[in-house]
Design a protein around this motif. Structure first.
Motif, PDB file in Angstrom:
ATOM      1  N   MET A  20       0.807  -1.215   0.000  1.00 19.44           N
ATOM      2  CA  MET A  20       0.000   0.000   0.000  1.00 19.44           C
ATOM      3  C   MET A  20       0.844   1.271   0.000  1.00 19.44           C
ATOM      4  O   MET A  20       0.362   2.338  -0.395  1.00 19.44           O
ATOM      5  N   SER A  21       2.094   1.171   0.410  1.00 21.13           N
ATOM      6  CA  SER A  21       2.947   2.362   0.488  1.00 21.13           C
ATOM      7  C   SER A  21       3.781   2.580  -0.767  1.00 21.13           C
ATOM      8  O   SER A  21       4.537   3.554  -0.842  1.00 21.13           O
ATOM      9  N   ASP A  22       3.659   1.695  -1.756  1.00 19.23           N
ATOM     10  CA  ASP A  22       4.446   1.826  -2.979  1.00 19.23           C
ATOM     11  C   ASP A  22       3.737   2.777  -3.945  1.00 19.23           C
ATOM     12  O   ASP A  22       2.695   2.431  -4.514  1.00 19.23           O
ATOM     13  N   PRO A  23       4.262   3.977  -4.185  1.00 20.69           N
ATOM     14  CA  PRO A  23       3.579   4.944  -5.050  1.00 20.69           C
ATOM     15  C   PRO A  23       3.528   4.522  -6.509  1.00 20.69           C
ATOM     16  O   PRO A  23       2.665   4.992  -7.263  1.00 20.69           O
ATOM     17  N   VAL A  24       4.421   3.632  -6.914  1.00 16.23           N
ATOM     18  CA  VAL A  24       4.479   3.208  -8.315  1.00 16.23           C
ATOM     19  C   VAL A  24       3.210   2.459  -8.720  1.00 16.23           C
ATOM     20  O   VAL A  24       2.767   2.535  -9.868  1.00 16.23           O
ATOM     21  N   ILE A  25       2.604   1.739  -7.774  1.00 17.82           N
ATOM     22  CA  ILE A  25       1.440   0.916  -8.109  1.00 17.82           C
ATOM     23  C   ILE A  25       0.137   1.516  -7.584  1.00 17.82           C
ATOM     24  O   ILE A  25      -0.873   0.821  -7.487  1.00 17.82           O
ATOM     25  N   ALA A  26       0.139   2.800  -7.260  1.00 18.48           N
ATOM     26  CA  ALA A  26      -1.051   3.424  -6.676  1.00 18.48           C
ATOM     27  C   ALA A  26      -2.271   3.260  -7.571  1.00 18.48           C
ATOM     28  O   ALA A  26      -3.383   2.977  -7.093  1.00 18.48           O
ATOM     29  N   ARG A  27      -2.101   3.448  -8.874  1.00 23.38           N
ATOM     30  CA  ARG A  27      -3.220   3.319  -9.802  1.00 23.38           C
ATOM     31  C   ARG A  27      -3.720   1.880  -9.873  1.00 23.38           C
ATOM     32  O   ARG A  27      -4.920   1.629  -9.945  1.00 23.38           O
ATOM     33  N   GLU A  28      -2.789   0.933  -9.844  1.00 27.95           N
ATOM     34  CA  GLU A  28      -3.160  -0.484  -9.885  1.00 27.95           C
ATOM     35  C   GLU A  28      -3.901  -0.903  -8.613  1.00 27.95           C
ATOM     36  O   GLU A  28      -4.839  -1.702  -8.664  1.00 27.95           O
ATOM     37  N   ILE A  29      -3.471  -0.364  -7.472  1.00 30.37           N
ATOM     38  CA  ILE A  29      -4.181  -0.655  -6.220  1.00 30.37           C
ATOM     39  C   ILE A  29      -5.600  -0.133  -6.293  1.00 30.37           C
ATOM     40  O   ILE A  29      -6.550  -0.797  -5.856  1.00 30.37           O
ATOM     41  N   GLN A 187       7.011  -5.879  -6.487  1.00 33.83           N
ATOM     42  CA  GLN A 187       6.322  -4.920  -7.343  1.00 33.83           C
ATOM     43  C   GLN A 187       6.027  -5.509  -8.726  1.00 33.83           C
ATOM     44  O   GLN A 187       4.931  -5.353  -9.268  1.00 33.83           O
ATOM     45  N   GLY A 188       7.004  -6.201  -9.305  1.00 37.44           N
ATOM     46  CA  GLY A 188       6.821  -6.786 -10.631  1.00 37.44           C
ATOM     47  C   GLY A 188       5.701  -7.803 -10.672  1.00 37.44           C
ATOM     48  O   GLY A 188       4.908  -7.838 -11.622  1.00 37.44           O
ATOM     49  N   SER A 189       5.620  -8.645  -9.634  1.00 39.04           N
ATOM     50  CA  SER A 189       4.574  -9.652  -9.571  1.00 39.04           C
ATOM     51  C   SER A 189       3.203  -9.006  -9.400  1.00 39.04           C
ATOM     52  O   SER A 189       2.211  -9.444  -9.998  1.00 39.04           O
ATOM     53  N   PHE A 190       3.150  -7.965  -8.579  1.00 35.70           N
ATOM     54  CA  PHE A 190       1.882  -7.251  -8.404  1.00 35.70           C
ATOM     55  C   PHE A 190       1.418  -6.665  -9.725  1.00 35.70           C
ATOM     56  O   PHE A 190       0.249  -6.789 -10.107  1.00 35.70           O
ATOM     57  N   LEU A 191       2.330  -6.035 -10.439  1.00 41.86           N
ATOM     58  CA  LEU A 191       1.976  -5.406 -11.709  1.00 41.86           C
ATOM     59  C   LEU A 191       1.548  -6.453 -12.740  1.00 41.86           C
ATOM     60  O   LEU A 191       0.642  -6.208 -13.542  1.00 41.86           O
ATOM     61  N   GLN A 192       2.184  -7.612 -12.725  1.00 40.31           N
ATOM     62  CA  GLN A 192       1.781  -8.684 -13.634  1.00 40.31           C
ATOM     63  C   GLN A 192       0.346  -9.116 -13.354  1.00 40.31           C
ATOM     64  O   GLN A 192      -0.465  -9.293 -14.270  1.00 40.31           O
ATOM     65  N   CYS A 193       0.019  -9.265 -12.071  1.00 38.50           N
ATOM     66  CA  CYS A 193      -1.334  -9.682 -11.686  1.00 38.50           C
ATOM     67  C   CYS A 193      -2.366  -8.628 -12.053  1.00 38.50           C
ATOM     68  O   CYS A 193      -3.423  -8.941 -12.619  1.00 38.50           O
ATOM     69  N   SER A 194      -2.074  -7.373 -11.732  1.00 39.70           N
ATOM     70  CA  SER A 194      -3.042  -6.314 -12.000  1.00 39.70           C
ATOM     71  C   SER A 194      -3.247  -6.119 -13.500  1.00 39.70           C
ATOM     72  O   SER A 194      -4.372  -5.893 -13.964  1.00 39.70           O
ATOM     73  N   LYS A 195      -2.169  -6.227 -14.279  1.00 46.87           N
ATOM     74  CA  LYS A 195      -2.283  -6.100 -15.733  1.00 46.87           C
ATOM     75  C   LYS A 195      -3.125  -7.225 -16.309  1.00 46.87           C
ATOM     76  O   LYS A 195      -4.001  -6.994 -17.163  1.00 46.87           O
ATOM     77  N   THR A 196      -2.872  -8.451 -15.865  1.00 48.05           N
ATOM     78  CA  THR A 196      -3.644  -9.604 -16.339  1.00 48.05           C
ATOM     79  C   THR A 196      -5.112  -9.460 -15.972  1.00 48.05           C
ATOM     80  O   THR A 196      -6.011  -9.713 -16.786  1.00 48.05           O
ATOM     81  N   TRP A 197      -5.359  -9.059 -14.749  1.00 52.01           N
ATOM     82  CA  TRP A 197      -6.726  -8.848 -14.260  1.00 52.01           C
ATOM     83  C   TRP A 197      -7.438  -7.807 -15.117  1.00 52.01           C
ATOM     84  O   TRP A 197      -8.583  -7.996 -15.539  1.00 52.01           O
ATOM     85  N   TYR A 198      -6.762  -6.712 -15.414  1.00 52.85           N
ATOM     86  CA  TYR A 198      -7.327  -5.637 -16.226  1.00 52.85           C
ATOM     87  C   TYR A 198      -7.628  -6.126 -17.645  1.00 52.85           C
ATOM     88  O   TYR A 198      -8.692  -5.838 -18.200  1.00 52.85           O
ATOM     89  N   GLU A 199      -6.721  -6.896 -18.219  1.00 51.27           N
ATOM     90  CA  GLU A 199      -6.949  -7.419 -19.566  1.00 51.27           C
ATOM     91  C   GLU A 199      -8.167  -8.335 -19.603  1.00 51.27           C
ATOM     92  O   GLU A 199      -8.960  -8.300 -20.543  1.00 51.27           O
ATOM     93  N   ILE A 200      -8.339  -9.144 -18.574  1.00 52.01           N
ATOM     94  CA  ILE A 200      -9.486 -10.049 -18.527  1.00 52.01           C
ATOM     95  C   ILE A 200     -10.785  -9.271 -18.348  1.00 52.01           C
ATOM     96  O   ILE A 200     -11.825  -9.634 -18.902  1.00 52.01           O
ATOM     97  N   SER A 201     -10.741  -8.173 -17.601  1.00 50.27           N
ATOM     98  CA  SER A 201     -11.949  -7.347 -17.458  1.00 50.27           C
ATOM     99  C   SER A 201     -12.352  -6.754 -18.799  1.00 50.27           C
ATOM    100  O   SER A 201     -13.552  -6.684 -19.128  1.00 50.27           O
ATOM    101  N   LEU A 226     -16.210   0.224 -20.365  1.00 53.34           N
ATOM    102  CA  LEU A 226     -16.275   0.756 -19.006  1.00 53.34           C
ATOM    103  C   LEU A 226     -14.917   0.782 -18.323  1.00 53.34           C
ATOM    104  O   LEU A 226     -14.486   1.820 -17.813  1.00 53.34           O
ATOM    105  N   PHE A 227     -14.230  -0.353 -18.286  1.00 55.74           N
ATOM    106  CA  PHE A 227     -12.992  -0.435 -17.509  1.00 55.74           C
ATOM    107  C   PHE A 227     -11.872   0.383 -18.146  1.00 55.74           C
ATOM    108  O   PHE A 227     -11.020   0.935 -17.434  1.00 55.74           O
ATOM    109  N   THR A 228     -11.873   0.492 -19.463  1.00 54.74           N
ATOM    110  CA  THR A 228     -10.892   1.347 -20.129  1.00 54.74           C
ATOM    111  C   THR A 228     -11.134   2.813 -19.779  1.00 54.74           C
ATOM    112  O   THR A 228     -10.189   3.568 -19.528  1.00 54.74           O
ATOM    113  N   GLU A 229     -12.408   3.202 -19.756  1.00 58.20           N
ATOM    114  CA  GLU A 229     -12.730   4.587 -19.447  1.00 58.20           C
ATOM    115  C   GLU A 229     -12.403   4.937 -17.996  1.00 58.20           C
ATOM    116  O   GLU A 229     -12.000   6.070 -17.690  1.00 58.20           O
ATOM    117  N   ILE A 230     -12.563   3.986 -17.094  1.00 62.77           N
ATOM    118  CA  ILE A 230     -12.289   4.247 -15.676  1.00 62.77           C
ATOM    119  C   ILE A 230     -10.788   4.240 -15.395  1.00 62.77           C
ATOM    120  O   ILE A 230     -10.261   5.107 -14.714  1.00 62.77           O
TER     121      ILE A 230
END
Length: 233
Positions: A20-29, A187-201, A226-230
Motif C-alpha cells: 500500500m505504500s508503494d507509489p508506483v502501483i497506486a493506480r493499480e491498487i 512490485q513486478g509480480s503485483f503489476l503482472q497480476c493487475s495487468k492480467t486482471w485488467y486485460e481479462i476485465s 467501461l474499464f478502459t474509461e475508468i
C-alpha cells in the motif's frame, strides 16, 4: 482453539503495508480495490438490465460473471497480501470459463440457463469437457487468438511448470524450509497480476458486446469500454 479474526499469519501485515505504500502501483491498487464495486454495479447491473429488456435473460455467461463477484473480492485480498500465483491461477480459470459460457450462449440461443448447464454436465459425464485451445478456437469469438495467448501464459501457474512448482521446490532445497515460506512484496509480480486482471476485465466486456451483437440486443445501459474509461488504456 482460541482463534481471533482475521486469523492471518503476522507477516501478511508487513506485505500489505509495503504494498500500500508503494507509489508506483497506486493506480493499480485503485483498480484492484475498487474492481468488485465497479464489476457488480457499473458492469453487471447494466448488462442484466439490457438482457432483461431484450427478453434474453437466459444468459449463462451473465450468470457465470455474476457468480465470480466474490471470487474477485477474495482475489483483491490475496493480491494485496502477496499471494501472486494464487491470483494468476484463478484468473486463468475465469478466462477459460468466460469463453466457454460465451460459446454456450451463442450456440444455444434458445435454451435456458438450466439447459446450458445440462449440456456442460453431459460433456463431463461423457468425459468430453472442453479445455484449453479448443475452448477459445470454437467459441465463435473472432479475436480469440490474443486471449488464448494470455491463457497460455497463465497456464504456467497451474500445470507442471517451473513457475508453478519447480521454482519454489528449488528455493526450499537451496534456502531451507522456513526461509522459503516467507511472503514478500514484489512490485513486478503485483503489476503482472493487475495487468492480467485488467486485460481479462476488458475481454469480459468485449465478449458481452459480441454476445449482444449476435443476439441483436441493443446496448441501452451496458458500456463495453467501461474499464478502459475508468482506468485508462
Amino acid at each position: 482453539m482460541n482463534l481471533q479474526y482475521p486469523c492471518l499469519q503476522p507477516f501478511y501485515k508487513d506485505v500489505f503495508d509495503e504494498t500500500m505504500s508503494d507509489p508506483v502501483i497506486a493506480r493499480e491498487i485503485e483498480f484492484v480495490w475498487g474492481f468488485v464495486e465497479d464489476w457488480m454495479g457499473e458492469f453487471l447491473h447494466p448488462v442484466g438490465n439490457d438482457l432483461y429488456h431484450a427478453n434474453q435473460s437466459e444468459s449463462i455467461l451473465y450468470c457465470y460473471m455474476a457468480s465470480q463477484s466474490l471470487t474477485f473480492d477474495w482475489l483483491s485480498h490475496a493480491l494485496l497480501l502477496g499471494n501472486y500465483e494464487t491470483v494468476l491461477r484463478e484468473l486463468r480459470s475465469i478466462l477459460e470459463n468466460l469463453f466457454f459460457m460465451f460459446h454456450l450462449d451463442t450456440h444455444h440461443k434458445n435454451k435456458t440457463v438450466k439447459d446450458k448447464y445440462e449440456i456442460l454436465e453431459q460433456l463431463e459425464v461423457s468425459n468430453r469437457s472442453p479445455h484449453g485451445k479448443v475452448v477459445f478456437e470454437n467459441s465463435g469469438y473472432s479475436d480469440w487468438k490474443p486471449c488464448y495467448d494470455l491463457y497460455k501464459e497463465l497456464c504456467r501457474y497451474i500445470h507442471v511448470h517451473t513457475e508453478a512448482s519447480g521454482k519454489f521446490a528449488l528455493k526450499i532445497a537451496t534456502e531451507g524450509f522456513p526461509e522459503a515460506l516467507d511472503v514478500e512484496y514484489y512490485q513486478g509480480s503485483f503489476l503482472q497480476c493487475s495487468k492480467t486482471w485488467y486485460e481479462i476485465s476488458k475481454i469480459a466486456g468485449s465478449l458481452v458486446e459480441n454476445l449482444f451483437q449476435k443476439l441483436q440486443i441493443d446496448m441501452r445501459q451496458f458500456n463495453p469500454n467501461l474499464f478502459t474509461e475508468i482506468y485508462g488504456a
